[in-house]
Enzyme design. Structure first.
Site, PDB file in Angstrom:
ATOM      1  N   HIS A 154       0.837  -1.210   0.000  1.00 32.52           N
ATOM      2  CA  HIS A 154       0.000   0.000   0.000  1.00 32.52           C
ATOM      3  C   HIS A 154       0.870   1.257   0.000  1.00 32.52           C
ATOM      4  O   HIS A 154       0.557   2.242   0.675  1.00 32.52           O
ATOM      5  CB  HIS A 154      -0.940   0.003   1.214  1.00 32.52           C
ATOM      6  CG  HIS A 154      -2.036  -1.021   1.132  1.00 32.52           C
ATOM      7  ND1 HIS A 154      -3.216  -0.793   0.450  1.00 32.52           N
ATOM      8  CD2 HIS A 154      -2.130  -2.268   1.645  1.00 32.52           C
ATOM      9  CE1 HIS A 154      -4.001  -1.875   0.561  1.00 32.52           C
ATOM     10  NE2 HIS A 154      -3.353  -2.785   1.259  1.00 32.52           N
ATOM     11  N   ASP A 156      -0.891  -5.058   5.967  1.00 31.85           N
ATOM     12  CA  ASP A 156      -1.878  -5.917   5.299  1.00 31.85           C
ATOM     13  C   ASP A 156      -1.608  -5.995   3.802  1.00 31.85           C
ATOM     14  O   ASP A 156      -0.977  -5.125   3.214  1.00 31.85           O
ATOM     15  CB  ASP A 156      -3.295  -5.386   5.538  1.00 31.85           C
ATOM     16  CG  ASP A 156      -3.484  -3.977   4.987  1.00 31.85           C
ATOM     17  OD1 ASP A 156      -2.553  -3.156   5.124  1.00 31.85           O
ATOM     18  OD2 ASP A 156      -4.547  -3.696   4.414  1.00 31.85           O
ATOM     19  N   GLU A 157      -2.109  -7.023   3.195  1.00 32.51           N
ATOM     20  CA  GLU A 157      -2.142  -7.186   1.735  1.00 32.51           C
ATOM     21  C   GLU A 157      -0.790  -6.883   1.072  1.00 32.51           C
ATOM     22  O   GLU A 157      -0.720  -6.267   0.013  1.00 32.51           O
ATOM     23  CB  GLU A 157      -3.247  -6.314   1.137  1.00 32.51           C
ATOM     24  CG  GLU A 157      -4.632  -6.734   1.611  1.00 32.51           C
ATOM     25  CD  GLU A 157      -5.736  -5.802   1.181  1.00 32.51           C
ATOM     26  OE1 GLU A 157      -6.841  -6.291   0.899  1.00 32.51           O
ATOM     27  OE2 GLU A 157      -5.519  -4.571   1.153  1.00 32.51           O
ATOM     28  N   ALA A 158       0.287  -7.332   1.718  1.00 28.85           N
ATOM     29  CA  ALA A 158       1.632  -7.121   1.172  1.00 28.85           C
ATOM     30  C   ALA A 158       1.970  -8.262   0.208  1.00 28.85           C
ATOM     31  O   ALA A 158       2.994  -8.946   0.350  1.00 28.85           O
ATOM     32  CB  ALA A 158       2.644  -7.033   2.308  1.00 28.85           C
ATOM     33  N   HIS A 159       1.120  -8.441  -0.797  1.00 29.56           N
ATOM     34  CA  HIS A 159       1.271  -9.573  -1.714  1.00 29.56           C
ATOM     35  C   HIS A 159       2.524  -9.464  -2.584  1.00 29.56           C
ATOM     36  O   HIS A 159       3.028 -10.482  -3.085  1.00 29.56           O
ATOM     37  CB  HIS A 159       0.034  -9.682  -2.614  1.00 29.56           C
ATOM     38  CG  HIS A 159      -1.259  -9.735  -1.860  1.00 29.56           C
ATOM     39  ND1 HIS A 159      -1.430 -10.486  -0.719  1.00 29.56           N
ATOM     40  CD2 HIS A 159      -2.452  -9.111  -2.077  1.00 29.56           C
ATOM     41  CE1 HIS A 159      -2.667 -10.331  -0.272  1.00 29.56           C
ATOM     42  NE2 HIS A 159      -3.304  -9.508  -1.069  1.00 29.56           N
TER      43      HIS A 159
END
Length: 528
Positions: A272, A335-338
Site C-alpha cells: 500500500h 496488510d495485503e503485502a502480496h
C-alpha cells in the site's frame, strides 16, 4: 403475489404488534404499511445501552434559570461543563451558565470523585431528581460520557424534563474505535472533526486515521517533503487530492483529546505504498519511480526491503509522526503485502516494529503481522471474514494466546464501506453485504473461536473510501452501522439484543436528523 401485513385483533400492547401475511390477489394495490412498535421509554433509548439504568421518581425540568455547576475547581471539569452547556444550549435555547463550586444542590451538577473506584477509568453515575441532575465520575473522561448520556435524556427538541432515575455505567472494552481512510479520497480536518464529534457522543474513544496508501500520502513529513507535495496529489478517480500540514494534524489531535478521543495514526507498509514509491525512486528496488495510482486494486506495491534507505525512510517518518502524536499507538499497517515475499515481509516488519518501539510507542498492525513475529506488546487488528482461511485464523489465535491483544474489525460485520444490500450505490461487496442487523449481530467476546474475551482490547469500525468522496457519502455508509459498533464496544454482553437495539436505534433517528447527520433508513429498523 405481494405480501401485506394485517393486525390481528386488539393485540397491540405497548411495544408489541402481532401481524400476519396474506396474499393480495391479482391487483397492484399498495402493500399494507408495516406496524411500528411504540417508542421505548427514555432510559431504554440510551445508546450505547448502559450497564444499569433504573427509572423512577420525579425528573428535573430544564428552565431558563438552570445552571451547570462543576462542583470542583478543576479546570478540566469546567471545560467539560462548558462543552456540555454548548451541546445543550443549541437545541434548548437556554442560557445554561457554568459556575464553579457552590453549595446549592440544584441545576446540573458535575462531580469528580476519585474514591468512586467502582466506576473505573471511563464509568459514571447519573442521577436525576426533581431538584437536580448529578453527574459523578472518577475521571474527567467518565464525566464527559455522563454528559453524553444526559444529552440523550433531554428531549431532541431540547426543552422539557430529564426523567427521574439513575444510570450507573462503565464500558465493556477499553478500545472503541472508528477508522477514516483519507488516502483513497482526501478529507479535510474540518470534515474529520465533524465525524469525530458525531462519534464521541456515542462514547467512541479512538479515531484511527489511515494517512497513506497507494493513491495518496496525506501528511507532511519534513525529512521527506515530496511524500506530501507529490504523493499527496490525486486519489481514486484522479481527483485533486491534498494533504494535511503538521499543524492540521496537531489541530485534529487536540480537538479529539478535548472529546476524550485518542488519535491512532496509520502509515501502511510495506505494501500500500505506491504514493511513497512514486515520490522517491530510491525506495524502489530498481530505482525507478512508478506513476501515481488512481485505481482501487491492492497488493501490487512494496517498499524495497533489501535497501537500507528504506529503513531510514521508515524511521524518519515514524519519528516525526510520533512527535506529533501524544497517544500510545502507531499503526504500521502490514496488510495485503502480496508483492513482498514472506521472508522479506517478516524482516521488514521486525525493523518497522523496532522503529515504533524506539519512539516509545506501541505497535498496532493488521492481523497479517501474525504471519511474521509480533513484537512484545504489539496489538493486532483482525479484519477477517467468513471466507478467511483456517490457517490465517489459527495464526491470530496463537498470537492472542501468546499475549497479544486484538482489536476486532471483522469485515463482514464492522467494515462500513461494505454495501448494505445489492441496491446500495456506494461501497464494495467483497466481504458480502452488511445490513444494519448483521453489523450488530456478533459478540466481540466470543467472535474468534479460541480467543478469550480477556485478549480482546476492543472493536473498531473502519470506513475505507475507494467509493466515498463526500461528507454525504461518509455519513450514509457510517450511519447507523457505526452506532451498533459503539454499543458492541461499550455495553455488557447481556445487553446485546437486536430487537431491543433496533427500537433504541430507531429512537435516535430524530436526533440524527436534528444534527443534520445523513443516514441509511434501514428497512429492518422501525424508524419513527
Amino acid at each position: 403475489m405481494r405480501r401485506v401485513l394485517c393486525a390481528l385483533g386488539v393485540l397491540l400492547i405497548l411495544t408489541a404488534a402481532v401481524s400476519c401475511t396474506e396474499s393480495s390477489g391479482a391487483d397492484d394495490a399498495k402493500s399494507g404499511e408495516l406496524l411500528r412498535h411504540a417508542e421505548p421509554p427514555p432510559y431504554e433509548r440510551i445508546l450505547p445501552a448502559p450497564a444499569d439504568a433504573r427509572p423512577g421518581g420525579s425528573g428535573y425540568r430544564l428552565v431558563p434559570g438552570t445552571v451547570i455547576r462543576t462542583g470542583t475547581r478543576s479546570e478540566e471539569a469546567r471545560q467539560i461543563g462548558e462543552r456540555l452547556a454548548e451541546q445543550l444550549r443549541g437545541p434548548s435555547g437556554l442560557p445554561l451558565p457554568v459556575v464553579d463550586g457552590g453549595t446549592t444542590a440544584d441545576g446540573i451538577l458535575l462531580r469528580l470523585d476519585e474514591s468512586a473506584a467502582e466506576l473505573g477509568e471511563e464509568g459514571y453515575r447519573l442521577e436525576s431528581t426533581a431538584a437536580a441532575v448529578t453527574l459523578t465520575a472518577r475521571t474527567p473522561a467518565g464525566l464527559f460520557y455522563a454528559g453524553q448520556t444526559l444529552r440523550q435524556l433531554v428531549p431532541a427538541s431540547g426543552a422539557g424534563e430529564v426523567p427521574g432515575g439513575t444510570v450507573t455505567d462503565r464500558p465493556r472494552f477499553a478500545y472503541r474505535g472508528a477508522m477514516i481512510d483519507i488516502a483513497r479520497h482526501y478529507f479535510t480536518v474540518p470534515q474529520v472533526k465533524r465525524y469525530l464529534d458525531q462519534l464521541a457522543q456515542y462514547k467512541i474513544n479512538k479515531l484511527h486515521v489511515h494517512l497513506t496508501d497507494d493513491q495518496g500520502w496525506r501528511l507532511a513529513v519534513d525529512s521527506w517533503p515530496r511524500l506530501a507535495e507529490y504523493g499527496g496529489v490525486g486519489g481514486v478517480g484522479g481527483g485533486p487530492g491534498g494533504h494535511w500540514t503538521k499543524g492540521d494534524y496537531r489541530e485534529l489531535v487536540e480537538y479529539a483529546a478535548e472529546r476524550y478521543v485518542e488519535v491512532v495514526p496509520e502509515i501502511d507498509m510495506p505494501g500500500h505504498t505506491n504514493a511513497a514509491l512514486a515520490s522517491y525512486p530510491e525506495l524502489n528496488c530498481d530505482g525507478k519511480a512508478p506513476a501515481r495510482y488512481t485505481g482501487i486494486k491492492v497488493g501490487f506495491s512494496s517498499l524495497c526491503v533489501s535497501k537500507e534507505v528504506t529503513y531510514e525512510f521508515v524511521e524518519d517518518v515514524l519519528r516525526e509522526l510520533a512527535a506529533l502524536t501524544p497517544g500510545r499507538y502507531l499503526h504500521i499497517g502490514g496488510d495485503e503485502a502480496h508483492a513482498t515475499p514472506a521472508a522479506d515481509y517478516a524482516a521488514f516488519m521486525e525493523r518497522a516494529q523496532e522503529a515504533v518501539a524506539g519512539q516509545g510507542k506501541t505497535v498496532v498492525a493488521w492481523h497479517q503481522l501474525a504471519a511474521a513475529e509480533p513484537a512484545p506488546g504489539a496489538v493486532l487488528q483482525w479484519w477477517g471474514h467468513d471466507k478467511t482461511t483456517a490457517a490465517e485464523r489459527e495464526r491470530v489465535v496463537a498470537a492472542a494466546k501468546a499475549g497479544h491483544q486484538l482489536i476486532l474489525s471483522p469485515a463482514d460485520h464492522a467494515y462500513l464501506d461494505m454495501k448494505y444490500d445489492k441496491d446500495t450505490a456506494l461501497g464494495l461487496a467483497w466481504a458480502g453485504h452488511v445490513p444494519v442487523q448483521r453489523s450488530y449481530a456478533w459478540n466481540p467476546g466470543s467472535h474468534l473461536a479460541g480467543v478469550p474475551e480477556s485478549a480482546v482490547l476492543g472493536v473498531e469500525a473502519p470506513l475505507w473510501t475507494e467509493t466515498i468522496a463526500t461528507r454525504a457519502d461518509l455519513e450514509l455508509m457510517a450511519f447507523p452501522r457505526v452506532l451498533g459498533i459503539a454499543e458492541l464496544g461499550w455495553s455488557p454482553a447481556a445487553k446485546l439484543d437486536w430487537a431491543a437495539y433496533s427500537q433504541r436505534l430507531a429512537s435516535h433517528g430524530p436526533r440524527l436528523d436534528a444534527q443534520d447527520i445523513g443516514y441509511f433508513r434501514a428497512p429492518d429498523v422501525p424508524w419513527p
